[in-house]
Design a protein around this motif. Sequence first.
Motif, PDB file in Angstrom:
ATOM      1  N   PHE A  86      35.587  56.797  43.254  1.00 24.09           N
ATOM      2  CA  PHE A  86      35.879  57.443  44.525  1.00 24.09           C
ATOM      3  C   PHE A  86      37.378  57.635  44.706  1.00 24.09           C
ATOM      4  O   PHE A  86      38.192  56.938  44.107  1.00 24.09           O
ATOM      5  N   ASP A  87      37.705  58.628  45.541  1.00 26.96           N
ATOM      6  CA  ASP A  87      39.062  58.810  46.019  1.00 26.96           C
ATOM      7  C   ASP A  87      39.181  58.007  47.294  1.00 26.96           C
ATOM      8  O   ASP A  87      38.200  57.841  48.036  1.00 26.96           O
ATOM      9  N   MET A  88      40.366  57.523  47.591  1.00 23.67           N
ATOM     10  CA  MET A  88      40.587  56.745  48.809  1.00 23.67           C
ATOM     11  C   MET A  88      41.906  57.152  49.437  1.00 23.67           C
ATOM     12  O   MET A  88      42.845  57.540  48.741  1.00 23.67           O
ATOM     13  N   GLU A  89      41.926  57.059  50.774  1.00 29.29           N
ATOM     14  CA  GLU A  89      43.152  57.436  51.479  1.00 29.29           C
ATOM     15  C   GLU A  89      43.193  56.773  52.851  1.00 29.29           C
ATOM     16  O   GLU A  89      42.186  56.657  53.542  1.00 29.29           O
ATOM     17  N   ASN A  90      44.405  56.355  53.208  1.00 29.79           N
ATOM     18  CA  ASN A  90      44.674  55.889  54.565  1.00 29.79           C
ATOM     19  C   ASN A  90      46.113  56.280  54.910  1.00 29.79           C
ATOM     20  O   ASN A  90      46.733  57.044  54.173  1.00 29.79           O
ATOM     21  N   GLY A  91      46.631  55.776  55.992  1.00 30.82           N
ATOM     22  CA  GLY A  91      47.969  56.158  56.422  1.00 30.82           C
ATOM     23  C   GLY A  91      49.079  55.731  55.490  1.00 30.82           C
ATOM     24  O   GLY A  91      50.185  56.285  55.523  1.00 30.82           O
ATOM     25  N   ASN A  92      48.804  54.753  54.632  1.00 31.49           N
ATOM     26  CA  ASN A  92      49.831  54.214  53.743  1.00 31.49           C
ATOM     27  C   ASN A  92      49.715  54.644  52.287  1.00 31.49           C
ATOM     28  O   ASN A  92      50.696  54.567  51.549  1.00 31.49           O
ATOM     29  N   MET A  93      48.508  55.051  51.858  1.00 36.36           N
ATOM     30  CA  MET A  93      48.344  55.350  50.442  1.00 36.36           C
ATOM     31  C   MET A  93      47.220  56.344  50.218  1.00 36.36           C
ATOM     32  O   MET A  93      46.407  56.610  51.084  1.00 36.36           O
ATOM     33  N   ARG A  94      47.196  56.839  48.971  1.00 36.46           N
ATOM     34  CA  ARG A  94      46.064  57.630  48.484  1.00 36.46           C
ATOM     35  C   ARG A  94      45.888  57.247  47.027  1.00 36.46           C
ATOM     36  O   ARG A  94      46.853  56.864  46.353  1.00 36.46           O
ATOM     37  N   GLY A  95      44.643  57.325  46.564  1.00 37.19           N
ATOM     38  CA  GLY A  95      44.426  56.936  45.185  1.00 37.19           C
ATOM     39  C   GLY A  95      43.005  57.172  44.718  1.00 37.19           C
ATOM     40  O   GLY A  95      42.206  57.830  45.391  1.00 37.19           O
ATOM     41  N   HIS A  96      42.711  56.604  43.566  1.00 39.63           N
ATOM     42  CA  HIS A  96      41.412  56.775  42.934  1.00 39.63           C
ATOM     43  C   HIS A  96      40.984  55.433  42.351  1.00 39.63           C
ATOM     44  O   HIS A  96      41.811  54.690  41.811  1.00 39.63           O
ATOM     45  N   TRP A  97      39.699  55.134  42.465  1.00 36.83           N
ATOM     46  CA  TRP A  97      39.133  53.885  41.968  1.00 36.83           C
ATOM     47  C   TRP A  97      38.022  54.216  40.991  1.00 36.83           C
ATOM     48  O   TRP A  97      37.221  55.130  41.241  1.00 36.83           O
ATOM     49  N   VAL A  98      37.983  53.497  39.860  1.00 41.28           N
ATOM     50  CA  VAL A  98      36.940  53.666  38.853  1.00 41.28           C
ATOM     51  C   VAL A  98      36.307  52.313  38.598  1.00 41.28           C
ATOM     52  O   VAL A  98      37.010  51.327  38.315  1.00 41.28           O
ATOM     53  N   GLY A  99      34.983  52.262  38.691  1.00 42.16           N
ATOM     54  CA  GLY A  99      34.235  51.051  38.373  1.00 42.16           C
ATOM     55  C   GLY A  99      33.286  51.324  37.221  1.00 42.16           C
ATOM     56  O   GLY A  99      32.449  52.225  37.318  1.00 42.16           O
ATOM     57  N   LEU A 100      33.439  50.574  36.141  1.00 45.63           N
ATOM     58  CA  LEU A 100      32.556  50.688  34.983  1.00 45.63           C
ATOM     59  C   LEU A 100      31.716  49.417  34.900  1.00 45.63           C
ATOM     60  O   LEU A 100      32.233  48.311  35.106  1.00 45.63           O
ATOM     61  N   PHE A 101      30.435  49.577  34.590  1.00 41.17           N
ATOM     62  CA  PHE A 101      29.494  48.467  34.568  1.00 41.17           C
ATOM     63  C   PHE A 101      28.778  48.445  33.227  1.00 41.17           C
ATOM     64  O   PHE A 101      28.343  49.484  32.733  1.00 41.17           O
ATOM     65  N   SER A 102      28.632  47.245  32.641  1.00 38.47           N
ATOM     66  CA  SER A 102      27.884  47.116  31.391  1.00 38.47           C
ATOM     67  C   SER A 102      27.183  45.767  31.387  1.00 38.47           C
ATOM     68  O   SER A 102      27.599  44.828  32.075  1.00 38.47           O
ATOM     69  N   GLU A 103      26.108  45.684  30.613  1.00 38.09           N
ATOM     70  CA  GLU A 103      25.339  44.441  30.541  1.00 38.09           C
ATOM     71  C   GLU A 103      25.082  44.087  29.090  1.00 38.09           C
ATOM     72  O   GLU A 103      24.803  44.961  28.260  1.00 38.09           O
ATOM     73  N   GLN A 104      25.204  42.791  28.804  1.00 35.81           N
ATOM     74  CA  GLN A 104      24.894  42.297  27.474  1.00 35.81           C
ATOM     75  C   GLN A 104      24.356  40.879  27.616  1.00 35.81           C
ATOM     76  O   GLN A 104      24.984  40.038  28.282  1.00 35.81           O
ATOM     77  N   ASN A 105      23.196  40.630  27.039  1.00 38.66           N
ATOM     78  CA  ASN A 105      22.568  39.300  27.068  1.00 38.66           C
ATOM     79  C   ASN A 105      22.412  38.755  28.486  1.00 38.66           C
ATOM     80  O   ASN A 105      22.669  37.580  28.741  1.00 38.66           O
ATOM     81  N   GLY A 106      22.030  39.622  29.416  1.00 40.69           N
ATOM     82  CA  GLY A 106      21.795  39.189  30.795  1.00 40.69           C
ATOM     83  C   GLY A 106      23.050  38.961  31.613  1.00 40.69           C
ATOM     84  O   GLY A 106      22.971  38.518  32.760  1.00 40.69           O
ATOM     85  N   GLN A 107      24.198  39.262  31.049  1.00 42.48           N
ATOM     86  CA  GLN A 107      25.459  39.127  31.781  1.00 42.48           C
ATOM     87  C   GLN A 107      26.035  40.516  32.033  1.00 42.48           C
ATOM     88  O   GLN A 107      25.972  41.388  31.165  1.00 42.48           O
ATOM     89  N   THR A 108      26.599  40.680  33.214  1.00 39.68           N
ATOM     90  CA  THR A 108      27.167  41.970  33.597  1.00 39.68           C
ATOM     91  C   THR A 108      28.682  41.888  33.627  1.00 39.68           C
ATOM     92  O   THR A 108      29.255  40.963  34.206  1.00 39.68           O
ATOM     93  N   THR A 109      29.312  42.875  33.016  1.00 39.41           N
ATOM     94  CA  THR A 109      30.768  42.979  33.050  1.00 39.41           C
ATOM     95  C   THR A 109      31.141  44.186  33.897  1.00 39.41           C
ATOM     96  O   THR A 109      30.571  45.267  33.744  1.00 39.41           O
ATOM     97  N   VAL A 110      32.073  43.958  34.808  1.00 36.88           N
ATOM     98  CA  VAL A 110      32.628  45.043  35.615  1.00 36.88           C
ATOM     99  C   VAL A 110      34.065  45.265  35.164  1.00 36.88           C
ATOM    100  O   VAL A 110      34.767  44.317  34.801  1.00 36.88           O
TER     101      VAL A 110
END
Length: 136
Positions: free
Chosen positions: A70-94
């Motif tokens: 998502f893109d994000m913005e407020n009175g002080n900043m603007r930016g972009h956030w990326v979240g990647l998700f993966s799973e291996q052996n029942g464990q999740t990595t973000v």
Amino acid sequence: MAVSHIKATFSYGLPKVWDAVVSLKEYSWRSDLDRIEIREPGKQFVEFTKEGYPTTFTITVFQPCERYEFDMENGNMRGHWVGLFSEQNGQTTVDFTEDVTAKKVMLRPFVGGYLKKQQALYVADLRKFLETNKEK
């Protein structure tokens, strides 16, 4: 511009972690938020800090259990956030990356440190939520 990156692994399945991160209704686990208002379902929402400061988020990528951006913005900043998700052996990595530009010159030296602190708080809150809701 400041870029901050955090990676964390949780002993929970991918759907559980994904649901916690993307839910706009169950956010009580977030220690920094007062409320979330949905402006346009699936597209835009506003988070309000405990102090009432709003930040608008516009979802740009939503690939379930894989990628959230998502893109994000407020009175002080603007930016972009990326979240990647993966799973291996029942464990999740973000793998979260934030790229933010301060709108005010005097804030620019502090943005990187602020982002790192916010990301660490988010991951700690998420871990606590997952651990206290094991059965769900």
